[in-house]
Design a protein around this motif. Sequence first.
Motif, PDB file in Angstrom:
ATOM      1  N   THR A  94       0.861  -1.192   0.000  1.00  0.00           N
ATOM      2  CA  THR A  94       0.000   0.000   0.000  1.00  0.00           C
ATOM      3  C   THR A  94       0.896   1.241   0.000  1.00  0.00           C
ATOM      4  O   THR A  94       1.146   1.821   1.063  1.00  0.00           O
ATOM      5  CB  THR A  94      -0.883   0.038   1.281  1.00  0.00           C
ATOM      6  N   CYS A  95       1.357   1.663  -1.157  1.00  0.00           N
ATOM      7  CA  CYS A  95       2.388   2.723  -1.206  1.00  0.00           C
ATOM      8  C   CYS A  95       1.927   4.038  -0.589  1.00  0.00           C
ATOM      9  O   CYS A  95       2.714   4.719   0.073  1.00  0.00           O
ATOM     10  CB  CYS A  95       2.810   2.975  -2.647  1.00  0.00           C
ATOM     11  N   ASN A 112       1.641   7.562   0.302  1.00  0.00           N
ATOM     12  CA  ASN A 112       2.553   8.673   0.007  1.00  0.00           C
ATOM     13  C   ASN A 112       4.000   8.222  -0.148  1.00  0.00           C
ATOM     14  O   ASN A 112       4.898   9.069  -0.284  1.00  0.00           O
ATOM     15  CB  ASN A 112       2.438   9.753   1.082  1.00  0.00           C
ATOM     16  N   ASP A 124      -0.379   0.284  -5.361  1.00  0.00           N
ATOM     17  CA  ASP A 124      -1.467   1.124  -4.852  1.00  0.00           C
ATOM     18  C   ASP A 124      -2.499   1.268  -5.965  1.00  0.00           C
ATOM     19  O   ASP A 124      -2.136   1.336  -7.140  1.00  0.00           O
ATOM     20  CB  ASP A 124      -0.980   2.507  -4.409  1.00  0.00           C
ATOM     21  N   GLN A 175      -4.439   3.835  -6.345  1.00  0.00           N
ATOM     22  CA  GLN A 175      -4.682   5.238  -6.700  1.00  0.00           C
ATOM     23  C   GLN A 175      -3.535   5.826  -7.515  1.00  0.00           C
ATOM     24  O   GLN A 175      -2.365   5.739  -7.123  1.00  0.00           O
ATOM     25  CB  GLN A 175      -4.853   6.073  -5.442  1.00  0.00           C
ATOM     26  N   HIS A 216      -3.208  -4.955  -4.531  1.00  0.00           N
ATOM     27  CA  HIS A 216      -2.134  -5.852  -4.078  1.00  0.00           C
ATOM     28  C   HIS A 216      -2.472  -7.333  -4.279  1.00  0.00           C
ATOM     29  O   HIS A 216      -1.573  -8.166  -4.318  1.00  0.00           O
ATOM     30  CB  HIS A 216      -1.729  -5.573  -2.624  1.00  0.00           C
ATOM     31  N   ASN A 272      -0.028  -0.877   5.011  1.00  0.00           N
ATOM     32  CA  ASN A 272      -0.714   0.046   5.917  1.00  0.00           C
ATOM     33  C   ASN A 272      -2.167   0.032   5.504  1.00  0.00           C
ATOM     34  O   ASN A 272      -2.518   0.587   4.450  1.00  0.00           O
ATOM     35  CB  ASN A 272      -0.165   1.466   5.757  1.00  0.00           C
ATOM     36  N   TYR A 330      -7.146   4.154   4.654  1.00  0.00           N
ATOM     37  CA  TYR A 330      -7.216   5.108   3.530  1.00  0.00           C
ATOM     38  C   TYR A 330      -5.996   6.027   3.563  1.00  0.00           C
ATOM     39  O   TYR A 330      -5.310   6.139   4.587  1.00  0.00           O
ATOM     40  CB  TYR A 330      -8.509   5.920   3.590  1.00  0.00           C
TER      41      TYR A 330
HETATM   42  N1  SAM Z   1       2.161   3.477   3.627  1.00  0.00           N
HETATM   43  C1  SAM Z   1       1.526   4.651   3.079  1.00  0.00           C
HETATM   44  C2  SAM Z   1       2.410   5.866   3.297  1.00  0.00           C
HETATM   45  O1  SAM Z   1       3.550   5.721   3.729  1.00  0.00           O
HETATM   46  O2  SAM Z   1       1.947   6.967   2.995  1.00  0.00           O
HETATM   47  C3  SAM Z   1       0.112   4.847   3.556  1.00  0.00           C
HETATM   48  C4  SAM Z   1      -0.874   3.867   2.977  1.00  0.00           C
HETATM   49  S1  SAM Z   1      -2.569   4.313   3.172  1.00  0.00           S
HETATM   50  C5  SAM Z   1      -2.894   4.014   4.876  1.00  0.00           C
HETATM   51  C6  SAM Z   1      -3.435   2.971   2.370  1.00  0.00           C
HETATM   52  C7  SAM Z   1      -3.261   2.956   0.876  1.00  0.00           C
HETATM   53  O3  SAM Z   1      -3.795   1.732   0.386  1.00  0.00           O
HETATM   54  C8  SAM Z   1      -3.978   4.059   0.114  1.00  0.00           C
HETATM   55  O4  SAM Z   1      -3.068   4.830  -0.611  1.00  0.00           O
HETATM   56  C9  SAM Z   1      -4.952   3.307  -0.823  1.00  0.00           C
HETATM   57  O5  SAM Z   1      -5.069   3.907  -2.089  1.00  0.00           O
HETATM   58  C10 SAM Z   1      -4.276   1.967  -0.919  1.00  0.00           C
HETATM   59  N2  SAM Z   1      -5.154   0.846  -1.297  1.00  0.00           N
HETATM   60  C11 SAM Z   1      -6.467   0.650  -1.041  1.00  0.00           C
HETATM   61  N3  SAM Z   1      -6.878  -0.531  -1.519  1.00  0.00           N
HETATM   62  C12 SAM Z   1      -5.789  -1.109  -2.093  1.00  0.00           C
HETATM   63  C13 SAM Z   1      -5.569  -2.347  -2.754  1.00  0.00           C
HETATM   64  N4  SAM Z   1      -6.544  -3.249  -2.914  1.00  0.00           N
HETATM   65  N5  SAM Z   1      -4.330  -2.607  -3.226  1.00  0.00           N
HETATM   66  C14 SAM Z   1      -3.323  -1.715  -3.060  1.00  0.00           C
HETATM   67  N6  SAM Z   1      -3.465  -0.535  -2.433  1.00  0.00           N
HETATM   68  C15 SAM Z   1      -4.687  -0.231  -1.954  1.00  0.00           C
END
Ligand code: SAM
Length: 191
Positions: A28-29, A31, A52, A54, A81, A102, A105
């Motif tokens: 979950t990249c 930022n 990710d 998005q 993922h 992570n 959202y």
């Molecule tokens: N580790 C990140 C950072 O350092 O900023 C924060 C991650 S944030 C809590 C969760 C991320 O998971 C969001 O950017 C969202 O777009 C992504 N996400 C949601 N569903 C997902 C999926 N099925 N596969 C991959 N990424 C996903």
Amino acid sequence: MNVQGILPFTRTLLQSVCHEGEIAVDGTCGNGHDTLFLANLVGETGHVYGFDVQEQAIAVTTERLEAASLLKRVTLFQQGHHQLEHLLPADAKGRVACAVFNLGYLPGSDKAIVTKGETTILAVKQLLTYLKEGGIIVLVIYHGHEGGREEKEAVLQFARNLPQKEAHVLQYGFINQSNTPPFIVAIEKRG
Ligand code: SAM
């Protein structure tokens, strides 16, 4: 504070198994903070695969890696993922040292785009086949948002039921904090 917080402990776990030349996954990249951390750990000769859904997250992560001159150590996929078994090279099987997720959202973006228990569990199941013995998957579980409780319960149920002979499963978190604090579930693959 002398006990490690959630973020420092996540990094302690990742750096305990991920060294120069290793393969790592950021599920979950967002930022890109963890992606950058992993890119530093794997060094010149290792590689990171980042996911990710998005476009914005992939763009911000790309910029962050470029600014650190580390983009060439990382392959980013704007994909869920749970697609990782189709996207990671076959020769990475049994060689991935660590992965981090992570859940939840992306702060400052659309709160409707959240990780979901079903796909998170699919991704973790796939990753277990890519993980090397002793490799670790760290799930940082944010669960205060809508749908967060369901994902937390699903992931905990899955993790608790992993056979003890196949994995060490750890839960780490603060139990006296207000506002549904995040916690860690770490899965170490056993030999
Ligand atoms: N580790 C990140 C950072 O350092 O900023 C924060 C991650 S944030 C809590 C969760 C991320 O998971 C969001 O950017 C969202 O777009 C992504 N996400 C949601 N569903 C997902 C999926 N099925 N596969 C991959 N990424 C996903």
